[in-house]
Design an enzyme around this catalytic site. Structure first.
Site, mmCIF file in Angstrom:
data_model
loop_
_atom_site.group_PDB
_atom_site.id
_atom_site.type_symbol
_atom_site.label_atom_id
_atom_site.label_comp_id
_atom_site.label_asym_id
_atom_site.label_seq_id
_atom_site.Cartn_x
_atom_site.Cartn_y
_atom_site.Cartn_z
ATOM 1 N N LYS A 184 -7.590 67.921 45.009
ATOM 2 C CA LYS A 184 -8.655 67.191 44.317
ATOM 3 C C LYS A 184 -9.537 66.423 45.300
ATOM 4 C CE LYS A 184 -8.723 67.212 40.300
ATOM 5 N NZ LYS A 184 -8.056 66.914 39.056
ATOM 6 N N LYS A 227 -12.949 74.399 42.484
ATOM 7 C CA LYS A 227 -12.422 74.165 41.139
ATOM 8 C C LYS A 227 -13.573 73.638 40.280
ATOM 9 C CE LYS A 227 -8.605 72.019 38.705
ATOM 10 N NZ LYS A 227 -9.408 71.299 37.705
ATOM 11 N N LYS A 284 -4.430 79.494 46.225
ATOM 12 C CA LYS A 284 -3.472 80.398 45.559
ATOM 13 C C LYS A 284 -2.861 81.338 46.592
ATOM 14 C CE LYS A 284 -6.190 80.484 41.335
ATOM 15 N NZ LYS A 284 -7.249 81.187 40.622
ATOM 16 N N SER A 324 -1.658 75.400 33.761
ATOM 17 C CA SER A 324 -2.422 74.335 34.412
ATOM 18 C C SER A 324 -1.988 74.293 35.879
ATOM 19 C CB SER A 324 -2.185 73.007 33.711
ATOM 20 O OG SER A 324 -0.813 72.804 33.592
ATOM 21 N N LEU A 325 -2.586 73.401 36.645
ATOM 22 C CA LEU A 325 -2.320 73.355 38.083
ATOM 23 C C LEU A 325 -1.726 72.015 38.462
ATOM 24 C CD1 LEU A 325 -5.704 74.856 39.323
ATOM 25 C CD2 LEU A 325 -3.464 75.895 39.656
ATOM 26 N N GLU A 338 -10.712 78.339 46.602
ATOM 27 C CA GLU A 338 -11.931 78.502 45.803
ATOM 28 C C GLU A 338 -12.299 77.189 45.122
ATOM 29 O OE1 GLU A 338 -10.910 81.064 42.226
ATOM 30 O OE2 GLU A 338 -9.146 81.411 43.462
ATOM 31 N N ARG A 389 -8.717 77.223 26.138
ATOM 32 C CA ARG A 389 -7.350 77.068 26.629
ATOM 33 C C ARG A 389 -6.448 76.417 25.574
ATOM 34 N NH1 ARG A 389 -4.141 73.430 28.905
ATOM 35 N NH2 ARG A 389 -2.642 74.206 30.421
#
Ligand code: 5U1
Length: 275
Positions: A250, A52, A226, A18-19, A50, A73
Site C-alpha cells: 500500500k 492496484k 503476484k 481479497s489481498l 501491477e 465482488r
C-alpha cells in the site's frame, strides 16, 4: 460489502479473494521470504508487480465468447448481478476477440473512473443540485449500482483486467501470460505491469509507480505483487480469503495542505455558538 437486496444475487463459481497488505519494504521482504520458505526455494521466484486500481472489483462471465453475467465482488462468495449496467461500459467487450478463449471464461478486474471524468460528473451533479461524490471510487460505485442502466451508460466507466475465476481451460501458465491473453481477448490491461526477478526489482517498480501516481489520471492505492507461475500459485494456496501467492504493497495516505480561510459562527436561538 455484503450484497444489498436491490440487485439479484450471483454466487461466484470461484470465490473472489481479497489481498493481504504490506506497508513497508520490510513487510514485502517478509512476504518474499515466506513464499520461498513455503516452496522450499533457494532464490525468489518471479513476481508480477501491477498498480492496484482504487475502483470496484468485477467478475465477467463469458460463455462461448459472449458476455452472460457481470457481478460485483460482494462478500467474495456472492455478489450483485450488474450485467445490464456493465454492458454499457465501452471497455468491456460483449464478445471476446480472437479465437483462443476457453468456452467458460471468467475475467476479473477493476471498474473505475478517471480523474477528469470524475470532475465532470461532479460538475454535472452540482449543476443539477445533486449530492457530490466524495471520490472517483464512490462515483464509480454509484454509477454502476444504478437500477436504471441508462444512467450508468452516461458515466464513462473504465475497466482493467487482471485476474480470472472459472476457466474451462487455462490459456496460459503464468500471471503475465494470462494478462496477455486477456489483452488478445479485447480487454485493456495495465501497461505498467512488470515482471520482477528479485525483491530489489519489486521495490524499484513500487517506487516508479508511486512517482507516477499523481499523473496516471486515475486513483491507485498501491502495487500488487503476484507469484508469476500458476503452478507455484497452486502449491501456495490460500489462508482464509487471501492467497499466499499475492500481496498489496500500500501507498502511504496522500497528504495535502489546506488553508483555512475563515470560520463562520452561527448563534442559535438559545445563544449556543456553532462554528
Ligand atoms: N492489479 C490488481 N489488483 N488486484 C486486486 N491485481 C489484483 N488482484 C487482486 C485484487 C483484489 O486479487 C487477486 C487475489 C486476484
Amino acid at each position: 460489502a455484503a450484497p444489498s437486496s436491490r440487485f439479484a444475487k450471483v454466487r461466484h463459481a470461484v470465490p473472489m479473494l481479497s489481498l493481504d497488505n504490506c506497508f513497508s519494504d520490510d513487510d514485502v521482504g517478509d512476504f518474499v521470504a515466506r513464499v520461498m520458505r513455503f516452496l522450499n526455494l533457494p532464490e525468489p521466484p518471479a513476481f508480477t508487480a501491477e498498480p492496484k486500481i482504487d475502483g470496484l472489483s468485477c467478475s465477467l462471465r463469458y460463455e462461448h465468447g459472449v458476455l452472460v453475467t457481470a457481478a460485483t465482488r460482494g462478500d467474495g462468495a456472492e455478489g450483485e448481478d450488474v450485467t445490464a449496467n456493465v454492458r454499457t461500459i465501452g471497455e468491456v467487450p460483449h464478445k471476446l476477440a480472437g479465437k483462443d478463449w476457453p468456452d467458460i471464461c471468467e475475467v476479473r478486474g477493476e471498474i473505475y473512473l478517471g480523474h477528469a471524468d470524475f470532475a465532470a460528473i461532479n460538475a454535472e451533479q452540482e449543476r443539477l443540485g445533486e449530492k457530490l461524490f466524495a471520490n472517483p471510487r464512490n462515483a464509480a460505485a454509484g454509477s454502476l449500482r444504478q437500477l436504471d442502466a441508462s444512467i450508468t451508460a452516461r458515466r464513462p466507466l473504465r475497466f482493467f483486467a487482471y485476474a480470472w475465476g472459472e476457466m474451462s481451460r487455462m490459456p496460459a501458465a503464468s500471471q503475465w501470460d494470462m494478462v496477455q491473453a486477456f489483452a488478445r481477448y479485447g480487454f485493456r490491461v495495465n501497461p505498467r505491469m512488470a515482471l520482477c526477478q528479485s525483491l530489489a526489482e519489486m521495490l524499484a517498480v513500487y517506487r516508479s509507480i508511486e512517482a507516477e501516481r499523481a499523473s496516471l489520471g486515475y486513483d491507485i492505492d498501491g502495487v500488487v505483487y503476484k507469484v508469476n507461475e500458476l503452478g507455484l500459485q497452486g502449491r501456495l494456496g490460500f489462508v482464509s480469503r487471501a492467497p499466499r501467492w499475492a500481496t498489496a504493497h500500500k501507498f502511504p495516505a496522500e497528504k495535502a495542505t489546506t488553508e483555512l480561510l475563515g470560520i463562520e459562527i452561527q448563534v442559535g436561538r438559545t445563544g449556543a455558538h456553532t462554528p
